[in-house]
Design a protein around this motif. Structure first.
Motif, PDB file in Angstrom:
ATOM      1  N   THR A  98       0.818  -1.193  -0.127  1.00  0.00           N
ATOM      2  CA  THR A  98      -0.163  -0.071  -0.034  1.00  0.00           C
ATOM      3  C   THR A  98       0.893   1.285   0.187  1.00  0.00           C
ATOM      4  O   THR A  98       0.171   2.421   0.097  1.00  0.00           O
ATOM      5  CB  THR A  98      -0.847   0.152   1.320  1.00  0.00           C
ATOM      6  N   ARG A  99       2.133   1.087  -0.131  1.00  0.00           N
ATOM      7  CA  ARG A  99       3.187   2.202  -0.008  1.00  0.00           C
ATOM      8  C   ARG A  99       3.542   2.648  -1.508  1.00  0.00           C
ATOM      9  O   ARG A  99       3.654   1.633  -2.327  1.00  0.00           O
ATOM     10  CB  ARG A  99       4.152   2.297   0.906  1.00  0.00           C
ATOM     11  N   VAL A 100       4.367   3.705  -1.370  1.00  0.00           N
ATOM     12  CA  VAL A 100       5.238   4.018  -2.772  1.00  0.00           C
ATOM     13  C   VAL A 100       6.394   2.902  -2.890  1.00  0.00           C
ATOM     14  O   VAL A 100       6.773   2.903  -4.104  1.00  0.00           O
ATOM     15  CB  VAL A 100       5.395   5.465  -2.586  1.00  0.00           C
ATOM     16  N   SER A 101       6.716   2.174  -2.085  1.00  0.00           N
ATOM     17  CA  SER A 101       7.716   1.462  -2.470  1.00  0.00           C
ATOM     18  C   SER A 101       7.763   0.406  -3.445  1.00  0.00           C
ATOM     19  O   SER A 101       8.723  -0.047  -4.113  1.00  0.00           O
ATOM     20  CB  SER A 101       7.749   0.246  -0.985  1.00  0.00           C
ATOM     21  N   VAL A 102       6.259   0.027  -3.872  1.00  0.00           N
ATOM     22  CA  VAL A 102       6.186  -0.793  -4.904  1.00  0.00           C
ATOM     23  C   VAL A 102       5.181   0.024  -6.000  1.00  0.00           C
ATOM     24  O   VAL A 102       4.942  -0.493  -7.275  1.00  0.00           O
ATOM     25  CB  VAL A 102       5.332  -2.060  -4.779  1.00  0.00           C
ATOM     26  N   GLN A 103       4.854   1.287  -5.643  1.00  0.00           N
ATOM     27  CA  GLN A 103       3.761   1.893  -6.832  1.00  0.00           C
ATOM     28  C   GLN A 103       4.758   3.033  -7.599  1.00  0.00           C
ATOM     29  O   GLN A 103       5.430   3.765  -7.000  1.00  0.00           O
ATOM     30  CB  GLN A 103       2.954   2.736  -6.025  1.00  0.00           C
ATOM     31  N   ARG A 104       4.552   2.915  -8.955  1.00  0.00           N
ATOM     32  CA  ARG A 104       5.533   3.519  -9.721  1.00  0.00           C
ATOM     33  C   ARG A 104       5.368   5.085  -9.326  1.00  0.00           C
ATOM     34  O   ARG A 104       4.396   5.517  -9.464  1.00  0.00           O
ATOM     35  CB  ARG A 104       5.474   3.266 -11.001  1.00  0.00           C
ATOM     36  N   LEU A 105       6.472   5.783  -9.563  1.00  0.00           N
ATOM     37  CA  LEU A 105       6.522   7.316  -9.546  1.00  0.00           C
ATOM     38  C   LEU A 105       7.065   7.643 -10.798  1.00  0.00           C
ATOM     39  O   LEU A 105       8.117   7.737 -11.032  1.00  0.00           O
ATOM     40  CB  LEU A 105       7.206   7.674  -8.316  1.00  0.00           C
ATOM     41  N   ASP A 106       6.056   8.309 -11.763  1.00  0.00           N
ATOM     42  CA  ASP A 106       6.473   8.845 -13.034  1.00  0.00           C
ATOM     43  C   ASP A 106       7.356  10.161 -12.797  1.00  0.00           C
ATOM     44  O   ASP A 106       7.158  10.841 -11.611  1.00  0.00           O
ATOM     45  CB  ASP A 106       5.257   8.834 -13.999  1.00  0.00           C
ATOM     46  N   GLU A 217       0.469 -10.572  -7.614  1.00  0.00           N
ATOM     47  CA  GLU A 217       0.987  -9.841  -8.764  1.00  0.00           C
ATOM     48  C   GLU A 217      -0.125  -8.763  -9.256  1.00  0.00           C
ATOM     49  O   GLU A 217       0.242  -7.618  -9.501  1.00  0.00           O
ATOM     50  CB  GLU A 217       1.495 -10.652  -9.870  1.00  0.00           C
ATOM     51  N   ALA A 218      -1.417  -9.402  -9.249  1.00  0.00           N
ATOM     52  CA  ALA A 218      -2.461  -8.493  -9.816  1.00  0.00           C
ATOM     53  C   ALA A 218      -2.526  -7.435  -8.544  1.00  0.00           C
ATOM     54  O   ALA A 218      -2.751  -6.208  -9.101  1.00  0.00           O
ATOM     55  CB  ALA A 218      -3.818  -9.096  -9.779  1.00  0.00           C
ATOM     56  N   MET A 219      -2.521  -7.666  -7.285  1.00  0.00           N
ATOM     57  CA  MET A 219      -2.415  -6.529  -6.433  1.00  0.00           C
ATOM     58  C   MET A 219      -1.270  -5.426  -6.473  1.00  0.00           C
ATOM     59  O   MET A 219      -1.652  -4.386  -6.190  1.00  0.00           O
ATOM     60  CB  MET A 219      -2.658  -7.249  -4.924  1.00  0.00           C
ATOM     61  N   ILE A 220      -0.067  -6.096  -6.723  1.00  0.00           N
ATOM     62  CA  ILE A 220       1.084  -5.324  -6.696  1.00  0.00           C
ATOM     63  C   ILE A 220       0.745  -4.268  -7.920  1.00  0.00           C
ATOM     64  O   ILE A 220       1.229  -3.084  -7.894  1.00  0.00           O
ATOM     65  CB  ILE A 220       2.331  -6.052  -6.623  1.00  0.00           C
ATOM     66  N   ASP A 221       0.519  -4.738  -9.067  1.00  0.00           N
ATOM     67  CA  ASP A 221       0.625  -3.966 -10.170  1.00  0.00           C
ATOM     68  C   ASP A 221      -0.480  -3.235 -10.699  1.00  0.00           C
ATOM     69  O   ASP A 221      -0.757  -2.961 -11.960  1.00  0.00           O
ATOM     70  CB  ASP A 221       1.047  -5.116 -11.563  1.00  0.00           C
ATOM     71  N   ALA A 222      -1.727  -3.548 -10.027  1.00  0.00           N
ATOM     72  CA  ALA A 222      -2.898  -2.916 -10.184  1.00  0.00           C
ATOM     73  C   ALA A 222      -2.848  -1.536 -10.232  1.00  0.00           C
ATOM     74  O   ALA A 222      -1.871  -0.780  -9.546  1.00  0.00           O
ATOM     75  CB  ALA A 222      -3.854  -3.225  -9.165  1.00  0.00           C
TER      76      ALA A 222
END
Length: 240
Positions: A98-106, A217-222
């Motif tokens: 749920t954090r930016v650790s795996v959410q891409r930051l363009d 993977e679907a949760m991480i890459d959603a």
């Protein structure tokens, strides 16, 4: 199922409950009017049954399962987990995903300061989760969940934060009010952040596998705003 069938099933359950309740009542009445040898025998039997139920529940909670997980930074690892370590892995997965650790930051989106602050929070929360959890004393061979988490902190999060937090803070203090886009090292920081996110993703998938999470993977890459339902396997079914 028809309404008639549903009603019949409900009446059947009610009838069974009445029979069981009556049997229990008769048993209590019989025990209440029993004395001497038979009273001790009945009491001992009930105590033995309770002990057996308790031991069975303990065995189920302490049941060990061997799981093989591949983390590119650490190669293939063998874990031995029980319900306690699965719960720790689940907490670490939820906190991280749920954090930016795996959410891409363009490059044109987000703020690096917010990203670093979020990563600091992840570091602190992961450490606190490990502090309040019982260590995996049952493992003699293989890696533990907490060992994987410590590697994530020391090999991934700590080096990144130690490198970039002081540099960003120095820019902010030397140039108060200047937009972050004017920081000369912003592009380099974002590039290393993307590399950290790639590595973090591997760790998160490992935590998910140890916790028994399907569709990780679907949760991480959603993409943002996309709703994904988490599915956790029943206890004791991790592995394979």
């Amino acid at each position: 199922m028809s309404r008639l069938g549903t009603r019949a099933g409900r009446l059947g359950r009610i009838g069974l409950s009445v029979v069981v309740g009556a049997a229990v009542g008769l048993g209590v009445h019989a025990v209440g009017h029993t004395s001497g040898f038979f009273l001790f025998a009945i009491t001992g039997a009930l105590a033995g049954a309770l002990v057996a139920v308790g031991l069975d529940a303990y065995r189920r909670s302490a049941r060990l399962t061997e799981v093989k997980v591949t983390v590119p930074q650490l190669s293939e690892l063998t874990f031995v987990v029980n319900n306690d370590s699965r719960q720790v892995a689940w907490q670490l997965f939820v906190e991280s995903v749920t954090r930016v650790s795996v959410q891409r930051l363009d490059d044109e989106d987000g703020v690096l300061r917010e990203a670093l602050t979020s990563l600091y929070g992840l570091f602190a929360t992961t450490r606190e989760t490990l502090k309040v959890s019982r260590p995996s004393t049952h493992v003699s061979v293989g890696m533990t969940v907490e060992c994987l988490a410590v590697n994530f902190l020391n090999l991934e999060l700590r080096p990144f934060l130690s490198r970039w937090h002081p540099r960003l803070r120095a820019f902010e203090e030397a140039s108060p009010g200047r937009p972050e886009t004017e920081w000369p090292l912003a592009a380099d920081c974002r590039a290393e952040l993307r590399l950290l996110q790639d590595h973090a993703r591997d760790y998160l998938l490992a935590f998910a596998r140890l916790a028994g999470v399907r569709d990780a993977e679907a949760m991480i890459d959603a993409p943002p705003g996309h709703r994904v339902r988490a599915v956790v396997q029943p206890r004791g079914s991790v592995g394979g």
